[in-house]
Design a protein around this motif. Structure first.
Motif, PDB file in Angstrom:
ATOM      1  N   LEU A 287       0.696  -1.147  -0.054  1.00 27.51           N
ATOM      2  CA  LEU A 287       0.076   0.157   0.025  1.00 27.51           C
ATOM      3  C   LEU A 287       0.986   1.433   0.112  1.00 27.51           C
ATOM      4  O   LEU A 287       1.861   1.249   0.972  1.00 27.51           O
TER       5      LEU A 287
ATOM      6  N   ILE B  79      -6.240   9.037   5.084  1.00 29.70           N
ATOM      7  CA  ILE B  79      -6.336   7.724   4.373  1.00 29.70           C
ATOM      8  C   ILE B  79      -5.600   6.406   4.795  1.00 29.70           C
ATOM      9  O   ILE B  79      -5.827   5.199   4.842  1.00 29.70           O
TER      10      ILE B  79
ATOM     11  N   TYR C 255      -7.199   2.780   5.917  1.00 30.04           N
ATOM     12  CA  TYR C 255      -6.667   1.406   5.248  1.00 30.04           C
ATOM     13  C   TYR C 255      -5.943   0.458   6.533  1.00 30.04           C
ATOM     14  O   TYR C 255      -5.829  -0.465   6.147  1.00 30.04           O
TER      15      TYR C 255
ATOM     16  N   TYR D  61      -0.835  -0.946  -4.607  1.00 35.01           N
ATOM     17  CA  TYR D  61      -2.053  -0.340  -4.618  1.00 35.01           C
ATOM     18  C   TYR D  61      -2.009   1.161  -3.908  1.00 35.01           C
ATOM     19  O   TYR D  61      -1.441   1.216  -2.675  1.00 35.01           O
TER      20      TYR D  61
ATOM     21  N   CYS E 249      -2.840   4.641  -2.446  1.00 33.40           N
ATOM     22  CA  CYS E 249      -4.011   4.810  -1.852  1.00 33.40           C
ATOM     23  C   CYS E 249      -4.066   6.531  -1.746  1.00 33.40           C
ATOM     24  O   CYS E 249      -3.396   7.274  -1.688  1.00 33.40           O
TER      25      CYS E 249
ATOM     26  N   LEU F 125     -13.450  -2.003   1.157  1.00 34.57           N
ATOM     27  CA  LEU F 125     -12.013  -1.956   1.020  1.00 34.57           C
ATOM     28  C   LEU F 125     -11.184  -3.497   1.425  1.00 34.57           C
ATOM     29  O   LEU F 125     -10.184  -3.931   0.762  1.00 34.57           O
TER      30      LEU F 125
END
Length: 274
Positions: free
Chosen positions: A15, A46, A50, A144, A146, A250
């Motif tokens: 991430l 953010i 996550y 990924y 974010c 998510l």
């Protein structure tokens, strides 16, 4: 200050958080005007949103604010979206197109060179090292990236932004199975809207590292801040109830991405390139 925070995990998923930082060195802070000092264009909370969704994922987070330098822009300064309003490597304006620097204090070319060296490059050195490490273990890696943004910004786009904005640069940056899973999961998330490669097609990070033919997959997820913030204005407070509803989707999304990555890794090990 520490420029990059890293948490290493054994998952094939990484991430990336290039825009959650709010640190600004004093010499830069002194040059920002009152509007710039609100730091309004951060990807607020953010990393909190996550946190813990994929227990063994690696995370790489820039701690400096994007007004210092944008870690998701081409260090050479090329625009991600030619012909459209956007912000640059070191932007002169905020997302509303209004100046963020005091008169006569806008960054110079020398400032750009220095901040690429001192901020942008260390973040990407750390991210590259984690990509290399994870890929060495699994044979594949999925980055990924974010992000979040206000759902209404007339300077950048018309109307209201969808809740989930998936960017794969037209399918170039990841395996089709990864893209398809993300599209399907977000499309089926009740009460949310989604789009693939709409206004946001993936930033420099996604486009730079996404080389699926080499086992390096990348995608950007730009979330509308209305999905997890109490208000899309100062103080940009986190809404725990909204966030928990969103985190369910998510988590499903990241879990599927991880499984696809493991499947790709298994196929790579069973059928190595000649």
């Amino acid at each position: 200050m520490s420029l990059v925070e890293i948490r290493r995990g054994a998952s094939p998923v990484i991430l990336g958080f290039p825009h959650t930082g709010t640190d600004v060195p004093a010499p830069v802070w002194e040059r920002l005007n009152d509007r710039g000092r609100t730091l309004a264009d951060a990807d607020w909370h953010i990393h909190r949103l996550y946190d813990g969704l994929l227990a063994d994922a690696t995370t790489v987070r820039a701690t400096f604010h994007r007004y210092v330098i944008d870690a998701n822009r081409d260090p050479e300064g090329s625009s991600l979206y030619p012909g459209q309003n956007t912000t640059g490597l070191i932007s002169g304006t905020d997302f509303d197109g209004l100046p963020i620097w005091k008169d006569g204090e806008a960054p110079t070319e020398a400032d750009v060179t220095q901040r690429v060296r001192d901020f942008h490059a260390p973040y990407h050195a750390a991210l590259s090292a984690e990509i290399e490490r994870v890929k060495k273990v699994h044979g594949v890696v999925v980055l990924y990236d974010c992000h979040s943004i206000r759902s209404h910004i007339p300077f950048l786009f018309e109307g209201k932004l969808p809740d989930f904005n998936i960017g794969t640069d037209g399918g170039k940056t990841c395996d089709p199975a990864i893209e398809r899973a993300v599209v399907d999961i977000t499309a089926s998330a009740a009460g949310y809207t989604s789009i693939l490669n709409g206004r946001f097609k993936g930033g420099w990070t996604t486009r730079h590292y996404g080389r699926p033919e080499e086992g390096m997959h990348a995608l950007q997820m730009e979330l509308a801040q209305s999905t997890h913030l109490a208000t899309e204005a100062l103080p940009f407070a986190y809404d725990a109830a909204k966030a928990e509803r969103l985190r369910v989707h998510l988590k499903e999304l990241l879990t599927h991405i991880e499984q696809i990555a493991l499947d790709l890794a298994s196929r790579t090990k069973n059928h190595p390139a000649e």
